[in-house]
Write a protein that holds these residues in place. Structure first.
Motif, PDB file in Angstrom:
ATOM      1  N   UNK A   1       6.101  13.745  -8.899  1.00  0.00           N
ATOM      2  CA  UNK A   1       7.451  13.688  -9.439  1.00  0.00           C
ATOM      3  C   UNK A   1       7.949  12.290  -9.748  1.00  0.00           C
ATOM      4  N   UNK A   2       7.219  11.245  -9.341  1.00  0.00           N
ATOM      5  CA  UNK A   2       7.647   9.878  -9.660  1.00  0.00           C
ATOM      6  C   UNK A   2       7.338   9.590 -11.119  1.00  0.00           C
ATOM      7  N   UNK A   3       8.307   9.056 -11.852  1.00  0.00           N
ATOM      8  CA  UNK A   3       8.131   8.854 -13.287  1.00  0.00           C
ATOM      9  C   UNK A   3       8.632   7.485 -13.754  1.00  0.00           C
TER      10      UNK A   3
ATOM     11  N   UNK B   1       0.833  -1.200   0.000  1.00  0.00           N
ATOM     12  CA  UNK B   1       0.000   0.000   0.000  1.00  0.00           C
ATOM     13  C   UNK B   1       0.873   1.257   0.000  1.00  0.00           C
ATOM     14  N   UNK B   2       0.274   2.355  -0.417  1.00  0.00           N
ATOM     15  CA  UNK B   2       0.954   3.640  -0.390  1.00  0.00           C
ATOM     16  C   UNK B   2       1.375   4.105  -1.760  1.00  0.00           C
ATOM     17  N   UNK B   3       2.027   5.244  -1.782  1.00  0.00           N
ATOM     18  CA  UNK B   3       2.486   5.853  -3.026  1.00  0.00           C
ATOM     19  C   UNK B   3       3.896   5.379  -3.376  1.00  0.00           C
ATOM     20  N   UNK B   4       4.055   4.920  -4.609  1.00  0.00           N
ATOM     21  CA  UNK B   4       5.377   4.537  -5.072  1.00  0.00           C
ATOM     22  C   UNK B   4       6.182   5.823  -5.261  1.00  0.00           C
TER      23      UNK B   4
ATOM     24  N   UNK C   1      -4.027   0.877  -2.424  1.00  0.00           N
ATOM     25  CA  UNK C   1      -3.135  -0.067  -3.107  1.00  0.00           C
ATOM     26  C   UNK C   1      -2.062   0.709  -3.859  1.00  0.00           C
ATOM     27  N   UNK C   2      -0.869   0.135  -3.931  1.00  0.00           N
ATOM     28  CA  UNK C   2       0.232   0.772  -4.643  1.00  0.00           C
ATOM     29  C   UNK C   2       0.111   0.596  -6.152  1.00  0.00           C
ATOM     30  N   UNK C   3      -0.482  -0.510  -6.585  1.00  0.00           N
ATOM     31  CA  UNK C   3      -0.586  -0.833  -8.005  1.00  0.00           C
ATOM     32  C   UNK C   3      -1.911  -1.552  -8.257  1.00  0.00           C
TER      33      UNK C   3
ATOM     34  N   UNK D   1       9.154   1.731  -2.407  1.00  0.00           N
ATOM     35  CA  UNK D   1      10.249   1.890  -3.373  1.00  0.00           C
ATOM     36  C   UNK D   1       9.921   1.122  -4.657  1.00  0.00           C
ATOM     37  N   UNK D   2      10.745   1.293  -5.675  1.00  0.00           N
ATOM     38  CA  UNK D   2      10.491   0.690  -6.979  1.00  0.00           C
ATOM     39  C   UNK D   2      10.442  -0.833  -6.876  1.00  0.00           C
ATOM     40  N   UNK D   3      11.350  -1.446  -6.132  1.00  0.00           N
ATOM     41  CA  UNK D   3      11.371  -2.909  -6.004  1.00  0.00           C
ATOM     42  C   UNK D   3      10.070  -3.427  -5.383  1.00  0.00           C
ATOM     43  N   UNK D   4       9.580  -2.764  -4.353  1.00  0.00           N
ATOM     44  CA  UNK D   4       8.311  -3.170  -3.731  1.00  0.00           C
ATOM     45  C   UNK D   4       7.155  -2.914  -4.690  1.00  0.00           C
TER      46      UNK D   4
END
Length: 156
Positions: free
Chosen positions: A105-107, A52-55, A144-146, A60-63
């Protein structure tokens, strides 16, 4: 005759869960002609939301990649339910659309989405190679993160 998809899942150490019930007013999948549309799947594992949460902030990217992989596992579980337990009816994954809850800013949504793309290709081989979109979102259901949805071509 052995099922090559089930064999590959076993080789990868993946056990498909029971297909999750919808969380709102929709169906988990629709078959129209030779296409199977699978509603967006969240990164659930053992019956609960795993990432859960914002990537780019909380995740992090791996999670995030692991979250996308879990979404793909849940897509395969829905496909199995839709196809009466027979994943060999998958002719081709046509398209995956991935929604990534992203911090400002996440891309790197495309890199996160590789978690789902890699899993599908590893399990299904050439039939798992697909078109896709990776989209950044402000938020997703249940934090959810994704979330990933799929369009799959099926055989009779």
């Amino acid at each position: 005759m052995s099922n090559p998809i089930e064999t590959r899942l076993n080789e990868l150490g993946i056990t498909l869960p029971e297909a999750a019930a919808p969380a709102a007013n929709y169906v988990p999948y629709v078959i129209s002609g030779n296409l199977l549309y699978i509603s967006g799947q969240l990164p659930s594992e053992n019956g609960k939301l795993a990432v859960t949460g914002l990537v780019g902030k909380d995740v992090d990217v791996a999670a995030g990649q692991r979250a996308a992989e879990l979404c793909a596992i849940n897509i395969l579980a829905q496909a199995k339910a839709a196809l009466g337990g027979d994943l060999t009816k998958i002719a081709r994954v046509v398209k995956l659309t991935s929604f990534v809850a992203s911090a400002p800013g996440f891309y790197e949504q495309h890199i996160v989405t590789n978690g789902a793309s890699n899993l599908v290709a590893n399990v299904l081989g050439d039939a798992g190679k697909h078109a896709r979109a990776a989209v950044g979102m402000a938020a997703l259901p249940f934090n959810a993160a994704v979330e990933v949805e799929a369009i799959i071509e099926i055989s009779a």
